[in-house]
Design a protein around this motif. Sequence first.
Motif, PDB file in Angstrom:
ATOM      1  N   UNK A  29       0.829  -1.206   0.000  1.00 25.61           N
ATOM      2  CA  UNK A  29       0.000   0.000   0.000  1.00 25.61           C
ATOM      3  C   UNK A  29       0.866   1.260   0.000  1.00 25.61           C
ATOM      4  N   UNK A  30       2.030   1.173   0.628  1.00 29.27           N
ATOM      5  CA  UNK A  30       2.929   2.332   0.711  1.00 29.27           C
ATOM      6  C   UNK A  30       3.874   2.422  -0.489  1.00 29.27           C
ATOM      7  N   UNK A  31       4.182   1.307  -1.119  1.00 29.01           N
ATOM      8  CA  UNK A  31       5.147   1.253  -2.220  1.00 29.01           C
ATOM      9  C   UNK A  31       4.654   2.074  -3.419  1.00 29.01           C
ATOM     10  N   UNK A  32       5.546   2.910  -3.955  1.00 28.12           N
ATOM     11  CA  UNK A  32       5.226   3.707  -5.141  1.00 28.12           C
ATOM     12  C   UNK A  32       6.029   3.252  -6.365  1.00 28.12           C
TER      13      UNK A  32
ATOM     14  N   UNK B   7      15.034  -8.158  -4.774  1.00 27.21           N
ATOM     15  CA  UNK B   7      13.719  -7.553  -5.010  1.00 27.21           C
ATOM     16  C   UNK B   7      13.375  -7.580  -6.485  1.00 27.21           C
ATOM     17  N   UNK B   8      12.063  -7.515  -6.758  1.00 26.11           N
ATOM     18  CA  UNK B   8      11.588  -7.350  -8.128  1.00 26.11           C
ATOM     19  C   UNK B   8      10.405  -6.396  -8.120  1.00 26.11           C
ATOM     20  N   UNK B   9      10.190  -5.736  -9.245  1.00 24.39           N
ATOM     21  CA  UNK B   9       9.015  -4.880  -9.404  1.00 24.39           C
ATOM     22  C   UNK B   9       7.946  -5.656 -10.143  1.00 24.39           C
ATOM     23  N   UNK B  10       6.732  -5.576  -9.645  1.00 25.01           N
ATOM     24  CA  UNK B  10       5.588  -6.219 -10.287  1.00 25.01           C
ATOM     25  C   UNK B  10       4.553  -5.137 -10.580  1.00 25.01           C
ATOM     26  N   UNK B  11       3.441  -5.520 -11.146  1.00 26.29           N
ATOM     27  CA  UNK B  11       2.368  -4.558 -11.416  1.00 26.29           C
ATOM     28  C   UNK B  11       1.832  -3.943 -10.126  1.00 26.29           C
ATOM     29  N   UNK B  12       1.996  -4.656  -9.004  1.00 28.28           N
ATOM     30  CA  UNK B  12       1.491  -4.187  -7.707  1.00 28.28           C
ATOM     31  C   UNK B  12       2.556  -3.499  -6.867  1.00 28.28           C
TER      32      UNK B  12
ATOM     33  N   UNK C 129      16.870   3.351   1.318  1.00 27.64           N
ATOM     34  CA  UNK C 129      16.714   4.193   0.133  1.00 27.64           C
ATOM     35  C   UNK C 129      15.261   4.315  -0.326  1.00 27.64           C
ATOM     36  N   UNK C 130      14.379   3.518   0.241  1.00 28.55           N
ATOM     37  CA  UNK C 130      12.970   3.558  -0.169  1.00 28.55           C
ATOM     38  C   UNK C 130      12.359   4.901   0.235  1.00 28.55           C
ATOM     39  N   UNK C 131      11.857   5.677  -0.729  1.00 30.14           N
ATOM     40  CA  UNK C 131      11.328   7.001  -0.403  1.00 30.14           C
ATOM     41  C   UNK C 131      10.069   6.960   0.462  1.00 30.14           C
ATOM     42  N   UNK C 132       9.381   5.839   0.475  1.00 28.77           N
ATOM     43  CA  UNK C 132       8.145   5.714   1.245  1.00 28.77           C
ATOM     44  C   UNK C 132       8.332   4.895   2.523  1.00 28.77           C
ATOM     45  N   UNK C 133       9.562   4.445   2.779  1.00 26.87           N
ATOM     46  CA  UNK C 133       9.856   3.564   3.913  1.00 26.87           C
ATOM     47  C   UNK C 133       8.915   2.364   3.923  1.00 26.87           C
ATOM     48  N   UNK C 134       8.679   1.814   2.731  1.00 29.06           N
ATOM     49  CA  UNK C 134       7.766   0.684   2.581  1.00 29.06           C
ATOM     50  C   UNK C 134       8.423  -0.660   2.884  1.00 29.06           C
ATOM     51  N   UNK C 135       9.744  -0.680   2.979  1.00 29.49           N
ATOM     52  CA  UNK C 135      10.470  -1.923   3.212  1.00 29.49           C
ATOM     53  C   UNK C 135      10.890  -2.000   4.668  1.00 29.49           C
ATOM     54  N   UNK C 136      10.528  -3.098   5.313  1.00 29.37           N
ATOM     55  CA  UNK C 136      11.001  -3.342   6.674  1.00 29.37           C
ATOM     56  C   UNK C 136      11.817  -4.624   6.681  1.00 29.37           C
ATOM     57  N   UNK C 137      12.872  -4.597   7.470  1.00 26.25           N
ATOM     58  CA  UNK C 137      13.754  -5.743   7.622  1.00 26.25           C
ATOM     59  C   UNK C 137      13.887  -5.996   9.119  1.00 26.25           C
ATOM     60  N   UNK C 138      13.584  -7.223   9.541  1.00 25.00           N
ATOM     61  CA  UNK C 138      13.707  -7.589  10.943  1.00 25.00           C
ATOM     62  C   UNK C 138      14.521  -8.859  11.075  1.00 25.00           C
ATOM     63  N   UNK C 139      15.120  -9.034  12.231  1.00 26.39           N
ATOM     64  CA  UNK C 139      15.849 -10.259  12.527  1.00 26.39           C
ATOM     65  C   UNK C 139      14.822 -11.383  12.625  1.00 26.39           C
ATOM     66  N   UNK C 140      15.006 -12.441  11.864  1.00 26.68           N
ATOM     67  CA  UNK C 140      14.048 -13.534  11.845  1.00 26.68           C
ATOM     68  C   UNK C 140      13.990 -14.278  13.179  1.00 26.68           C
ATOM     69  N   UNK C 141      15.066 -14.242  13.951  1.00 25.88           N
ATOM     70  CA  UNK C 141      15.108 -14.975  15.211  1.00 25.88           C
ATOM     71  C   UNK C 141      14.341 -14.273  16.320  1.00 25.88           C
ATOM     72  N   UNK C 142      14.516 -12.956  16.431  1.00 22.88           N
ATOM     73  CA  UNK C 142      13.911 -12.258  17.571  1.00 22.88           C
ATOM     74  C   UNK C 142      12.983 -11.108  17.216  1.00 22.88           C
ATOM     75  N   UNK C 143      12.829 -10.813  15.920  1.00 24.74           N
ATOM     76  CA  UNK C 143      11.927  -9.764  15.485  1.00 24.74           C
ATOM     77  C   UNK C 143      12.430  -8.348  15.664  1.00 24.74           C
ATOM     78  N   UNK C 144      13.695  -8.198  16.082  1.00 27.97           N
ATOM     79  CA  UNK C 144      14.237  -6.847  16.256  1.00 27.97           C
ATOM     80  C   UNK C 144      14.424  -6.181  14.901  1.00 27.97           C
TER      81      UNK C 144
END
Length: 74
Positions: free
Chosen positions: A13-16, A29-34, A55-70
């Motif tokens: 929803x945030x991705x432009x 990453x890849x760009x799709x129609x959505x 670098x995402x202008x909309x801060x649409x990408x989040x990255x968390x540690x898979x083990x602890x969610x940080x």
Amino acid sequence: MGETRWKVHVDRDACVSSGNCVALAAERFELTDDGARPLQEILVADEAVVEAAEACPMEAITVVDAADGSEVAP
């Protein structure tokens, strides 16, 4: 001990579709129609993914540690 793993999410929803993520981490990453999407939801830690999230202008990408969610990025 195993490799550090991260979980990557793109808020469609945030991705432009700026393409910054693909330009910085085409193997992640890849760009799709959505909008952008990660090629893998869980991956071995990769600084290119952090760069893409920051670098995402909309801060649409989040990255968390898979083990602890940080939060790793942005």
